[in-house]
Design an enzyme around this catalytic site. Structure first.
Site, PDB file in Angstrom:
ATOM      1  N   ASP A 110       0.792  -1.248   0.000  1.00 21.56           N
ATOM      2  CA  ASP A 110       0.000   0.000   0.000  1.00 21.56           C
ATOM      3  C   ASP A 110       0.822   1.295   0.000  1.00 21.56           C
ATOM      4  OD1 ASP A 110      -1.979  -1.911   0.205  1.00 21.56           O
ATOM      5  OD2 ASP A 110      -2.829  -1.193   2.084  1.00 21.56           O
TER       6      ASP A 110
ATOM      7  N   LYS B 196      -7.032  -5.121  -2.860  1.00 25.18           N
ATOM      8  CA  LYS B 196      -7.805  -5.608  -1.712  1.00 25.18           C
ATOM      9  C   LYS B 196      -8.720  -4.500  -1.210  1.00 25.18           C
ATOM     10  CE  LYS B 196      -4.047  -4.380   1.349  1.00 25.18           C
ATOM     11  NZ  LYS B 196      -4.778  -3.306   2.027  1.00 25.18           N
TER      12      LYS B 196
ATOM     13  N   CYS C 274      -2.025  -2.763   7.645  1.00 22.76           N
ATOM     14  CA  CYS C 274      -1.918  -3.711   6.531  1.00 22.76           C
ATOM     15  C   CYS C 274      -0.623  -4.518   6.543  1.00 22.76           C
ATOM     16  CB  CYS C 274      -2.136  -2.989   5.211  1.00 22.76           C
ATOM     17  SG  CYS C 274      -3.863  -2.473   5.055  1.00 22.76           S
TER      18      CYS C 274
HETATM   19  C1  VGL Z   1      -4.762   0.621   5.662  1.00 22.01           C
HETATM   20  C2  VGL Z   1      -6.376   1.505   7.015  1.00 22.01           C
HETATM   21  C3  VGL Z   1      -7.312   1.397   6.029  1.00 22.01           C
HETATM   22  C4  VGL Z   1      -3.338   0.224   5.485  1.00 22.01           C
HETATM   23  C5  VGL Z   1      -5.691   0.501   4.638  1.00 22.01           C
HETATM   24  O1  VGL Z   1      -2.863   0.139   4.334  1.00 22.01           O
HETATM   25  O2  VGL Z   1      -2.650  -0.017   6.517  1.00 22.01           O
HETATM   26  N1  VGL Z   1      -5.112   1.112   6.840  1.00 22.01           N
HETATM   27  N2  VGL Z   1      -6.960   0.896   4.827  1.00 22.01           N
END
Ligand code: VGL
Ligand code: ZN
Length: 199
Positions: free
Chosen positions: A10, A108, A153
């Site tokens: 991410d 995801k 994540c």
């Molecule tokens: C994430 C919160 C919501 C992350 C993704 O990548 O850690 N955290 N969506």
């Protein structure tokens, strides 16, 4: 044969300064991640990829604010600002990320009713993303995880990796945390207890 892969979690604009769910110093990891990408034979990226109106967005729940929680059928869910909406620039990878070498991008969080922190299972801990099968079929068994955010994540992905029989190392210098109510310390402890190597 036991091949290794780097899992880059991410590293998207919305998790970097100026983004909708900015992680402090999120952009600082980009050069570190790029160096690591250069040293691995196999690189996989994950991309948080939510439809508008996703159930993890506070804006979807009248009267709720970001960082509050809500009860979902699969358990407690933290609510977030709208982020990483499919097709928006916030969902794009950070422009400095050298992603061309990546062999797979796993998306995801695209199911409206369920969030997915882990790259392997959605937050019901049952619905697979397919990443485990992909890696296994390719003979990849040893994983190094980096990216955003350490305590969400990255941590959930590393713990699920171990549960699926992969080895998992998290390189903390190539991660940054959201750190919500002590979540960084809690998730570091949880990762260590589960057998994740923290490097
Ligand atoms: C994430 C919160 C919501 C992350 C993704 O990548 O850690 N955290 N969506
Ligand atoms: Zn998300």
């Amino acid at each position: 044969m036991s091949a290794k892969a780097l899992i880059v979690v991410d590293v998207q604009n919305d998790f970097c300064p100026g983004g909708a769910l900015a992680v402090s110093g999120g952009d600082e990891i980009v050069p570190v991640v790029n160096r690591l990408i250069g040293t691995f034979d196999h690189v996989v990226l994950t991309q948080d990829w939510h439809p508008a109106g996703h159930s993890s967005f506070a804006s979807t729940h009248p009267g709720k604010n970001p960082f509050e929680t809500v009860a979902m059928p699969y358990g407690e869910q933290t609510l977030w600002p709208d982020h990483c909406v499919q097709g928006t620039s916030g969902a794009d990878f950070h422009p400095g990320l050298e992603w061309t070498k990546a062999e797979l991008v796993i998306r995801k969080g695209f199911r409206p009713a369920i969030d997915s922190y882990s790259a392997f299972f959605e937050n019901d801990h049952e619905t697979p993303t397919g990443l485990g099968g992909y890696l296994r079929e390719r003979g990849i068994s040893d994983l190094t995880l980096v990216g955003l955010a350490t305590d969400f994540c990255v941590a959930y992905s590393a713990i699920d990796a171990l549960r699926l029989g992969f080895t998992a190392t998290v390189l903390l210098e190539a991660c940054r945390a959201i750190d919500l109510g002590g979540s960084l310390a809690a998730m570091k402890e949880k990762m260590a207890a589960e057998g994740v190597v923290l490097g």
